[in-house]
Motif scaffolding. Structure first.
Motif, short mmCIF file in Angstrom:
data_model
loop_
_atom_site.label_atom_id
_atom_site.label_comp_id
_atom_site.label_asym_id
_atom_site.label_seq_id
_atom_site.Cartn_x
_atom_site.Cartn_y
_atom_site.Cartn_z
N VAL A 149 0.84 -1.20 0.00
CA VAL A 149 0.00 0.00 0.00
C VAL A 149 0.87 1.25 0.00
CG1 VAL A 149 -1.80 1.28 1.21
CG2 VAL A 149 -1.85 -1.23 1.20
N ASP A 150 1.73 1.37 1.01
CA ASP A 150 2.58 2.56 1.11
C ASP A 150 3.59 2.63 -0.03
OD1 ASP A 150 1.27 3.32 3.36
OD2 ASP A 150 2.93 3.06 4.75
N GLN B 122 1.84 3.99 -3.10
CA GLN B 122 1.56 5.41 -2.96
C GLN B 122 2.82 6.25 -3.11
OE1 GLN B 122 -0.46 5.62 0.82
NE2 GLN B 122 -2.41 4.93 -0.02
N GLY C 61 -8.79 -0.07 -0.86
CA GLY C 61 -9.02 0.87 -1.94
C GLY C 61 -7.88 1.84 -2.14
N SER C 62 -7.10 2.08 -1.10
CA SER C 62 -5.97 3.02 -1.21
C SER C 62 -4.80 2.42 -1.97
CB SER C 62 -5.51 3.44 0.19
OG SER C 62 -5.18 2.31 0.99
N GLY D 58 -3.65 1.25 -5.35
CA GLY D 58 -4.10 1.42 -6.73
C GLY D 58 -3.91 0.20 -7.61
N GLY E 243 -1.46 9.29 5.82
CA GLY E 243 -2.79 8.86 6.24
C GLY E 243 -3.09 9.39 7.63
#
Length: 346
Positions: free
Chosen positions: A59-60, A63, A83-84, A86, A260
């Motif tokens: 995730v991170d 991003q 959802g975060s 992509g 976040g």
């Protein structure tokens, strides 16, 4: 006029084909990416999957890459995450050992053709019947990957800490640098990532899997390693499209970004960039608003107190060439904000 029905039929068939192609592309989801996107395969066990934090480090990492302007396509036969995230594709398999990855890697490489592979595997071997043989199995796996995909960039991580079996983890990890070095000396595009030192047992949720802060540290470590290897996430050394090549004046600058937030806390990262001359260390200071605190830092050493936050470089990321950057992250208490940072170099 006799040709009109055939013409109409041909037009209808063409329309159906276009519609089917559009539907197929829509159903493919995150696999439909621009041709320029770099195909990155997160590869490993439940820590790659994100066992207790959906998406885990992916995730991170996603991003960070997107925010920096890199065009990447995570690839693999598995897909999950919030959802975060992509792009949810990966090749993380809960409970799997090095041998199980080895048994399937040829098919995965042929199917997904990654340019870059992020390999974190060996944790489940520590619990197995032959942990002493894990380095040899890792060496064989690397050989299979480099033979199947000689042009791929392979990042091999030491495994993260375990609350138990630490001696076995240290023994395994101690063998990894030599294995990686031997492959690189033989011409392989193999690079070491020291993930063990990036985390401590305080970063574990259950003694095995990282918590949210631990996964954030993993993401930063992968990200820093990828940025340091030309061709791993770009076209062979060019800067991403959103990055300016103008070097900041002075010793260094620091840019803050909130990653976040939640009720009573937040996560942020700071990018330190050297100025016109190289630096051998850096320090970032900022004033904390009332009710805010820095609770945990990775990629740097916190020494602030009271209303002032002070973060100095870690032992491994203090020396920066002109225009180069290092990133540290932190978990904060209180309401998220974007402070005014001061960066200095000794």
């Amino acid at each position: 006029m006799a040709r009109t029905p055939r013409l109409l039929a041909a037009v209808a068939a063409l329309a159906a084909l276009v519609t089917a192609s559009a539907m197929s592309a829509a159903q493919a989801g995150s696999d439909v990416t621009p041709a320029a996107a770099v195909r990155v395969m997160p590869l490993g066990d439940s820590i790659t999957d994100g066992f207790n934090v959906p998406g885990g480090y992916r995730v991170d990492l996603w991003q960070k890459l997107v925010a920096s302007g890199y065009s990447v396509d995570f690839v693999g036969s598995m897909a999950n995450g919030p959802g975060s995230l992509g792009d949810r594709d990966h090749e993380g398999h809960s409970g799997w050992t090095i041998a199980q990855i080895d048994a399937n890697i040829t098919t995965w490489l042929r199917t997904h053709t990654p340019r870059t592979i992020l390999l974190h595997i060996g944790t489940n071997d520590i619990y197995g019947s032959n942990p002493g043989g894990a380095p040899q199995r890792l060496s064989a796996l690397i050989d299979k990957i480099t033979a199947q995909a000689p042009d791929a960039v392979l990042l091999v991580a030491t495994i993260t800490p375990l609350s138990s079996y630490d001696a076995a983890v240290r023994t395994f990890n101690a063998a990894v640098p030599g294995i990686v070095r031997s492959k690189a000396d033989a011409g392989g595009k193999v690079h070491l990532v020291d993930m063990y030192r990036a985390l401590t047992t305080a970063d574990l949720a259950d003694g095995v899997h990282p918590n949210a802060g631990g996964y954030a540290k993993m993401a930063t470590t992968w990200y820093d390693a990828l940025r340091s290897i030309p061709g791993s996430i770009d076209d062979g050394g060019s800067t991403p499209t959103t990055t300016t090549t103008t070097r900041p004046p002075g010793a260094c600058t620091a840019a803050h970004r909130v990653v976040g937030s939640w009720q009573g806390g937040f996560q942020a990262e700071v990018t330190v960039t050297a100025g016109a001359t190289p630096i051998t260390g850096w320090r970032v200071d900022w004033a904390l608003p009332a009710g805010q605190a820095v609770n945990q830092v990775w990629g740097g050493v916190s020494s602030g107190s009271g209303s002032t936050a002070v973060v100095r470089n870690a032992a491994w990321n203090g020396s920066l060439t002109s225009g180069a950057s290092a990133v540290f992250g932190y978990l904060g208490g209180g309401a998220a904000s974007t402070p005014t940072l001061s960066c200095t170099s000794p």
